[in-house]
Design an enzyme around this catalytic site. Structure first.
Site, short mmCIF file in Angstrom:
data_model
loop_
_atom_site.label_atom_id
_atom_site.label_comp_id
_atom_site.label_asym_id
_atom_site.label_seq_id
_atom_site.Cartn_x
_atom_site.Cartn_y
_atom_site.Cartn_z
N ARG A 1 32.41 126.29 80.37
CA ARG A 1 33.24 126.32 79.02
C ARG A 1 33.50 127.92 79.16
NH1 ARG A 1 30.38 124.50 73.51
NH2 ARG A 1 28.90 125.94 74.01
N ASP B 1 26.31 126.44 63.22
CA ASP B 1 26.16 126.90 64.66
C ASP B 1 27.08 126.56 65.48
OD1 ASP B 1 24.35 124.44 64.05
OD2 ASP B 1 24.55 124.29 66.11
P1 AMP Z 1 24.61 120.80 69.43
O1 AMP Z 1 24.34 119.26 69.02
O2 AMP Z 1 25.23 121.01 71.02
O3 AMP Z 1 25.31 121.90 68.66
O4 AMP Z 1 23.16 121.32 69.84
C1 AMP Z 1 22.21 121.63 68.81
C2 AMP Z 1 21.02 122.43 69.48
O5 AMP Z 1 20.31 121.47 70.20
C3 AMP Z 1 21.17 123.57 70.39
O6 AMP Z 1 19.99 124.50 70.14
C4 AMP Z 1 21.42 122.93 71.65
O7 AMP Z 1 20.98 123.85 72.67
C5 AMP Z 1 20.34 121.90 71.64
N1 AMP Z 1 20.30 120.67 72.58
C6 AMP Z 1 21.45 119.84 72.65
N2 AMP Z 1 21.19 119.16 73.80
C7 AMP Z 1 20.05 119.49 74.28
C8 AMP Z 1 19.46 118.94 75.58
N3 AMP Z 1 19.75 117.96 76.00
N4 AMP Z 1 18.20 119.51 75.89
C9 AMP Z 1 17.92 120.94 75.26
N5 AMP Z 1 18.75 121.21 74.19
C10 AMP Z 1 19.74 120.71 73.58
MG MG Z 2 26.56 123.39 69.04
#
Ligand code: AMP
Ligand code: MG
Length: 473
Positions: free
Chosen positions: A174, A255
């Site tokens: 990204r 976030d």
């Molecule tokens: P997001 O839904 O992408 O905004 O992610 C929210 C949080 O969940 C962040 O801290 C991400 O790093 C974590 N996260 C999402 N998917 C995973 C995964 N497969 N393994 C570890 N952390 C994750």
């Molecule tokens: Mg996110």
């Protein structure tokens, strides 16, 4: 080509928010997609990126001798509840890259393995389909003139990712103006408040945000207030532009809101088919918190959380600080209205006036009543069966067809064809993703190979069952 020289500016300037870390090596990396136009903008050679050394760079195993990759810490309100420590649980900031035009960009990985911020039971990985989805949607937004983070490449890791079924793994590379989020400020403010970071952490974060994103204000006498005003304006404009194109972000947690004003995080996002202000696509958004029409209200809610983190910097006296914050947040509604009403006027081929506002309001009511297709209706306004009175009032204002054409794309990545293409990609056939990517990159140009994107789904073709998206984990 030598390995691109990545800087470690975030790691140096904001060490309290950075954990030095390394990407997990991909077992057998291959390029699933390379964004050649973006590579050119960044001064990177697409042919080199496709070599073994290029893939080692893109997957973070050999990011170059000067690079110091870090996992970034941040907090965030997710669906309204506060998580004090989210952070890059499956992501990594490789570093910053200066493009030939002098602009600075984060190069960041998603799906690069566990980090200290990964929660129990998570794997730090990403599947190929959701990463290709992020590529297609962000390229579509970019082509529609909407500020967005972009994908330089999607690399298939050659390893499995276990979800409901076993899927091919991938890393998304990204590129962003930065990854400074509202949640970054929330985490920094909490650290300072708890005495776990020096008082000047927030000052440094404000300075870095202004320098990178709102440089005209970098020397302001009141930098925190200047930043708050600039982020309020940028987010108001962003959300208006999303909505003008029928975009539903789907997970506007704090976030997932940048201080740059770029769109970020394309998990459960979707484009409207039939117009419904309450449209929700995400399987986890049961209350409709992030519905299409709720987006301005939620953006302002998030900006309130942002302002709270800045209060100690806005004024020494708490009441004066709150007053300053409220004044700055008061800028959201007029900025949103100007962008939204101005954009609707342009979609009508008009300059904004009280008449264009009234015509747009009436048209939105009619479109919603019929659940008329958002993109196709605007693109074919003269052919719609609209009331004679509305048409007469519109024509009397002498709409400019060129202005309307430039504001009304012929296509967006429609949910069902895109999902079918992603399913095929996970089964090893990338051709349809490539076709859709090429088509959404020229959304204003007629094409013979994009009728499934240009034309609304026919009733009875599964088009009436609500489309559901899932977070891209
Ligand atoms: P997001 O839904 O992408 O905004 O992610 C929210 C949080 O969940 C962040 O801290 C991400 O790093 C974590 N996260 C999402 N998917 C995973 C995964 N497969 N393994 C570890 N952390 C994750
Ligand atoms: Mg996110």
């Amino acid at each position: 080509m030598p390995v691109p020289a990545l800087q470690h500016r975030f790691a140096d300037r904001l060490p309290e928010l950075a954990v030095p870390w390394q990407a997990r090596p991909a077992p057998a990396p291959t390029l699933a997609a390379l964004n050649a136009p973006l590579a050119a903008e960044l001064g990177l050679d697409p042919a080199w990126l496709a070599t073994d050394a290029g893939l080692a760079f893109l997957t973070g195993t050999e990011p170059g001798p000067g690079a110091r990759p870090v996992a970034q810490a941040y907090a965030g309100h997710q669906f309204g509840s506060y998580s004090p420590l989210l952070g890059d649980g499956r992501a990594l900031l490789l570093g910053e890259l200066t493009a030939p035009d002098g602009t600075l960009h984060d190069v960041h990985l998603k799906g690069s393995g566990l980090t200290p911020f990964s929660r129990e039971g998570s794997d730090g990985l990403a599947a190929l389909g959701p990463m290709l989805r992020e590529l297609v949607v962000s390229e579509a937004l970019h082509a529609l003139g909407i500020p967005t983070t972009r994908a330089l490449a999607v690399v298939a890791t050659g390893g499995p990712v276990r979800r409901q079924r076993v899927l091919p793994g991938a890393v998304l590379v990204r590129v962003a103006d930065s990854h400074l989020r509202v949640g970054t400020f929330q985490h920094a403010a909490a650290l300072v408040h708890a005495g776990r970071a020096p008082e000047d952490l927030l000052t440094r974060l404000v300075a870095e945000s202004l320098e990178r994103h709102h440089p005209g204000h970098a020397d302001d006498a009141a930098p925190a207030l200047a930043l708050l005003r600039a982020v309020v304006a940028a987010q108001a404009e962003l959300v208006a532009r999303w909505m003008l194109m029928g975009f539903v972000h789907g997970v506007m947690n704090t976030d997932n809101m940048t201080v740059s004003g770029q769109s970020i995080d394309f998990g459960p996002c979707a484009f409207l088919d039939g117009f419904d202000p309450d449209a929700v696509f995400s399987s986890i958004d049961r209350g409709g918190r992030y519905a299409y029409g709720a987006q301005p209200r939620i953006a302002l809610w998030n900006l309130n959380r942002f302002a709270e983190t800045l209060l100690p910097l806005l004024a020494p006296d708490p009441e004066a600080a709150v007053a300053a914050a409220e004044e700055a947040l008061g800028g959201f509604a007029p900025a949103f209205d100007a962008a939204w009403q101005g954009g609707l006027a342009a979609k009508l081929g008009l300059a904004r006036s009280a008449d264009s506002d009234a015509l747009a309001a009436e048209l939105l009511r009619l479109l919603a009543q019929d659940r008329a297709d958002w993109t196709a209706s605007w693109a074919n306004l003269s052919d719609l069966p609209l009331p004679a009175d509305w048409l007469a009032r519109w024509r009397a204002l002498d709409p400019d067809p060129e202005l309307a054409r430039a504001a009304n794309p012929l296509r967006v990545p429609r949910n069902r064809p895109l999902q079918a293409a992603l399913d095929a990609a996970e089964d090893g056939d990338l051709a349809d993703v490539e076709r859709i990517l090429a088509a959404v990159r020229e959304p204003f140009t007629p094409r013979a190979d994009a009728s499934d994107l240009d034309v609304p789904p026919a009733p009875g073709a599964g088009g009436e069952a609500p489309f559901v998206t899932f977070c891209g984990t």
